[in-house]
Scaffold this motif. Structure first.
Motif, PDB file in Angstrom:
ATOM      1  N   GLU A   1       0.805  -1.219   0.000  1.00 34.84           N
ATOM      2  CA  GLU A   1       0.000   0.000   0.000  1.00 34.84           C
ATOM      3  C   GLU A   1       0.838   1.269   0.000  1.00 34.84           C
ATOM      4  OE1 GLU A   1      -3.733  -0.450   2.622  1.00 34.84           O
ATOM      5  OE2 GLU A   1      -2.289  -1.816   3.548  1.00 34.84           O
TER       6      GLU A   1
ATOM      7  N   ASN B   1      10.637   5.053   0.042  1.00 35.60           N
ATOM      8  CA  ASN B   1      10.125   5.652  -1.185  1.00 35.60           C
ATOM      9  C   ASN B   1      11.275   6.246  -1.992  1.00 35.60           C
ATOM     10  OD1 ASN B   1       7.322   6.693   0.699  1.00 35.60           O
ATOM     11  ND2 ASN B   1       7.159   5.280  -1.035  1.00 35.60           N
TER      12      ASN B   1
ATOM     13  N   PRO C   1       1.622   5.946  -3.320  1.00 35.18           N
ATOM     14  CA  PRO C   1       0.617   5.852  -4.384  1.00 35.18           C
ATOM     15  C   PRO C   1      -0.298   7.063  -4.531  1.00 35.18           C
ATOM     16  CG  PRO C   1       0.721   3.795  -3.155  1.00 35.18           C
ATOM     17  CD  PRO C   1       1.543   4.792  -2.398  1.00 35.18           C
TER      18      PRO C   1
ATOM     19  N   VAL D   1       3.335  12.011 -10.854  1.00 35.57           N
ATOM     20  CA  VAL D   1       4.362  11.035 -10.490  1.00 35.57           C
ATOM     21  C   VAL D   1       5.763  11.546 -10.796  1.00 35.57           C
ATOM     22  CG1 VAL D   1       5.255   8.718 -10.961  1.00 35.57           C
ATOM     23  CG2 VAL D   1       2.793   9.083 -10.771  1.00 35.57           C
TER      24      VAL D   1
ATOM     25  N   THR E   1      -0.854  10.519  -5.442  1.00 33.44           N
ATOM     26  CA  THR E   1      -0.024  11.484  -6.146  1.00 33.44           C
ATOM     27  C   THR E   1      -0.831  12.256  -7.178  1.00 33.44           C
ATOM     28  OG1 THR E   1       1.992  11.761  -7.469  1.00 33.44           O
ATOM     29  CG2 THR E   1       0.709   9.759  -7.860  1.00 33.44           C
TER      30      THR E   1
ATOM     31  N   LEU F   1       4.007   3.016  -5.140  1.00 27.27           N
ATOM     32  CA  LEU F   1       3.491   2.993  -6.498  1.00 27.27           C
ATOM     33  C   LEU F   1       4.506   2.271  -7.373  1.00 27.27           C
ATOM     34  CD1 LEU F   1       1.250   4.033  -8.432  1.00 27.27           C
ATOM     35  CD2 LEU F   1       2.696   6.036  -8.819  1.00 27.27           C
ATOM     36  N   GLY F   2       4.070   1.200  -8.042  1.00 32.58           N
ATOM     37  CA  GLY F   2       4.982   0.427  -8.868  1.00 32.58           C
ATOM     38  C   GLY F   2       5.670  -0.693  -8.129  1.00 32.58           C
TER      39      GLY F   2
ATOM     40  N   LEU G   1      10.340   4.595  -5.671  1.00 30.64           N
ATOM     41  CA  LEU G   1       8.923   4.260  -5.827  1.00 30.64           C
ATOM     42  C   LEU G   1       8.101   5.217  -4.970  1.00 30.64           C
ATOM     43  CD1 LEU G   1       9.108   0.360  -5.559  1.00 30.64           C
ATOM     44  CD2 LEU G   1       8.944   1.732  -7.646  1.00 30.64           C
TER      45      LEU G   1
ATOM     46  N   HIS H   1       3.108  14.804  -4.815  1.00 23.90           N
ATOM     47  CA  HIS H   1       2.065  14.199  -3.976  1.00 23.90           C
ATOM     48  C   HIS H   1       0.819  15.083  -3.957  1.00 23.90           C
ATOM     49  CE1 HIS H   1       0.267  12.130  -0.540  1.00 23.90           C
ATOM     50  NE2 HIS H   1       0.284  13.253   0.158  1.00 23.90           N
TER      51      HIS H   1
END
Length: 262
Positions: free
Chosen positions: A22, A201, A209, A214, A211, A25-26, A206, A173
């Motif tokens: 969670e 992060n 999530p 990105v 955002t 992202l990615g 990465l 973000h």
């Protein structure tokens, strides 16, 4: 003097059951390893100034969003001998619910916000449920009211808030997200806020999530590394590792002195 600033991370909430999948992202969507997320506000003070960075959320918001509120962050400042009326400046890094609640509890403060954040929070992007989900309408409306009351210092980009305390616009973000740097005896401290939720992060490349952009969020990771005087003075917004890397004050196990790495 600018080297006399004290800087504290004040933990006020948590999500203990969060999974690693969670938070990236990615990343691997099947990674079920536990990776808790903590909620903090930050306090900067010297003999002349009391500056609060962000204002957290309250019990009603915690219950509605399924978060654990350990204590109201404004009330927690009393451990440091600070009453709500003592706070002269509040830097709102962005207007998401966990950073911009409780503003009504600080009667004497002026608020510092990026113009881009207000434009984002009141603009056309808020017609999308995904983008408005991290915001609370009441917080945004309160910021409008504070502006009408002439209590907002608007900035656009980089600005010095007090001698040795700077804000830096690092969108990604959220469109108007700002990090904060503070000159301390330990060196230049960078309060990254949600430019990076976790150290990982940045190290894994990465983003978190949630955002708005990105590419700019990844640019922000690079920027906060440059802004910190040295790597150990980079403080992400929600990482429980902060509790391990910095010493708690004797009076409270959830308030950490960011000028005293362990």
């Amino acid at each position: 003097m600018i080297e006399d600033y004290e800087v504290y991370a004040v933990q006020y909430g948590t999500i203990a059951e969060r999974r690693a999948s969670e938070n990236f992202l990615g990343g691997d969507p099947h990674d079920a390893a536990p990776m808790p997320l903590n909620y903090y506000v930050w306090l900067i003070r010297n003999a002349d100034r009391v500056i609060l960075v962000d204002t957290g959320f309250n019990a009603e918001r915690a219950a509605r969003r399924g978060r654990v509120l350990q204590r109201n962050p404004v009330e927690a400042l009393e451990v440091l001998g600070i009453a709500p009326e003592d706070v002269d400046t509040v830097i709102i890094t962005h207007l998401h619910y966990d950073h911009a609640g409780n503003m009504d509890r600080l009667p004497n403060a002026r608020f510092v916000l990026q113009e881009a954040e207000m434009a984002h929070a009141t603009g056309r992007s808020m017609r999308h449920a995904l983008l408005r989900h991290p915001f609370e309408l009441g917080d945004v409306q309160l910021m409008v009211a504070l502006n009408y009351a002439e209590r907002v210092n608007w900035v656009s980009g980089e600005a010095e808030v007090a001698p040795g305390v700077w804000v830096h616009h690092l969108p990604g973000h959220s469109a108007g997200l700002q990090a904060v740097t503070v000159e301390t005896r330990a060196g230049r401290l960078c309060l990254a806020s949600d430019v990076a939720h976790f150290y990982d992060n940045i190290s894994r490349g990465l983003p978190f999530p949630v955002t708005a952009d990105v590419a700019r969020q990844l640019d922000g990771h690079e920027a906060v590394k440059r802004l910190a005087g040295r790597p150990e003075l980079l403080i992400p917004g929600h990482d429980p590792r902060v509790n391990e890397l910095f010493a708690p004050i004797p009076q409270d196990p959830l308030i950490f002195d960011l000028t005293r790495p362990r």
